[in-house]
Motif scaffolding. Structure first.
Motif, short mmCIF file in Angstrom:
data_model
loop_
_atom_site.label_atom_id
_atom_site.label_comp_id
_atom_site.label_asym_id
_atom_site.label_seq_id
_atom_site.Cartn_x
_atom_site.Cartn_y
_atom_site.Cartn_z
N VAL A 86 -29.77 41.89 11.06
CA VAL A 86 -28.46 41.48 11.58
C VAL A 86 -28.62 40.64 12.84
O VAL A 86 -27.97 39.59 12.99
CB VAL A 86 -27.59 42.71 11.86
N LEU A 87 -29.49 41.07 13.74
CA LEU A 87 -29.69 40.32 14.98
C LEU A 87 -30.24 38.92 14.69
O LEU A 87 -29.82 37.93 15.30
CB LEU A 87 -30.64 41.08 15.91
N ALA A 88 -31.19 38.83 13.76
CA ALA A 88 -31.76 37.53 13.41
C ALA A 88 -30.72 36.62 12.76
O ALA A 88 -30.65 35.42 13.08
CB ALA A 88 -32.96 37.71 12.48
N THR A 89 -29.91 37.18 11.86
CA THR A 89 -28.87 36.38 11.21
C THR A 89 -27.85 35.88 12.23
O THR A 89 -27.45 34.71 12.20
CB THR A 89 -28.15 37.21 10.14
N MET A 90 -27.44 36.76 13.13
CA MET A 90 -26.48 36.36 14.16
C MET A 90 -27.05 35.25 15.04
O MET A 90 -26.35 34.28 15.36
CB MET A 90 -26.10 37.57 15.00
N ALA A 91 -28.30 35.38 15.43
CA ALA A 91 -28.91 34.36 16.29
C ALA A 91 -29.04 33.03 15.54
O ALA A 91 -28.76 31.97 16.10
CB ALA A 91 -30.28 34.84 16.77
N ASP A 92 -29.47 33.09 14.27
CA ASP A 92 -29.58 31.87 13.46
C ASP A 92 -28.23 31.16 13.36
O ASP A 92 -28.13 29.94 13.56
CB ASP A 92 -30.08 32.19 12.05
N GLU A 93 -27.20 31.92 13.02
CA GLU A 93 -25.87 31.34 12.85
C GLU A 93 -25.34 30.80 14.18
O GLU A 93 -24.74 29.72 14.22
CB GLU A 93 -24.91 32.40 12.29
#
Length: 223
Positions: A74-81
């Motif tokens: 979730v943290l990686a997806t949020m940062a990517d987005e």
């Protein structure tokens, strides 16, 4: 030679299948954790992922490791987005709006009980993922304030606390109704962040550390 070619070709397919299974488990676990909390039976997660219990345990021998993988995902997806939004948005406040609405869609509020009850916040990979997201969120807030479009008496912690609180459904609310109203109410709050500010806020701007401290305090109350 034919046998060697077949052998070499089979291994990547197995690795690809294993990767897909792991991704399906993490995605199913994220949905189940949001719906039922981090104590949801692992059998339910395996069912949602469309795999057997043995496959789930082969990838994740215990609940803590599965929760850790979900949080990191979730943290990686949020940062990517968020990084993509910052690169494409015409200005910082527009980027902020998109990031905050996205944080609601990513169910950031569901991370708090998982972080507080199941995670060692000092783990290097978790710390790195948190730091990456912190940099993005802090950067967009600082840019919006420097541009003069965002009031200066709020901090990035205020933004994420707002997103997590508004994202929590009211008791007994139907999911469809909550999904409709959450973005409507969130936009009302975001409009209140614009300049010129029309009120004086009590206290001080909240930092992202304040948000994490709040999660830890929640854990202590529960125990």
């Amino acid at each position: 030679m034919v046998t060697q070619a077949v052998t070499r070709g089979a291994a990547p397919r197995l690795r690809a299948d294993a990767t897909r299974n792991r991704e399906r488990i993490v995605a199913a676990a994220q949905e189940a954790f949001i719906e039922f909390g981090p104590d949801v039976p692992l059998d339910e997660i395996a069912r949602r992922a469309g795999i057997g219990n043995a496959t789930l345990y082969r990838h994740f021998p215990d609940r803590r490791e599965l929760i850790r993988s979900v949080v990191l995902s979730v943290l990686a997806t949020m940062a990517d987005e968020a990084e993509a939004i910052m690169n494409d948005a015409p200005d910082a406040f527009t980027a902020l709006e998109a990031i905050v609405h996205g944080a609601v869609e990513w169910k950031i509020g569901a991370l708090c009980p998982m972080l507080s009850d199941w995670m060692d916040l000092a783990q290097p990979d978790l710390q790195a993922a948190r730091d990456r997201l912190d940099i993005v969120v802090t950067g967009v807030v600082n840019h919006a304030q420097a541009e003069g479009t965002m009031r200066t008496d709020v901090g990035p912690g205020d933004i994420m606390i707002i997103a997590s609180q508004i994202a929590r459904p009211l008791p007994g609310a139907a999911p469809a109704d909550h999904g409709y109203f959450v973005h409507r109410h969130l936009q009302l709050v975001l409009d209140g962040l614009r300049t010129p500010q029309r009120s004086i806020l009590a206290g001080r701007p909240a930092t992202l550390d304040d948000l994490r401290d709040s999660c830890v305090a929640t854990r202590m109350q529960h125990h």
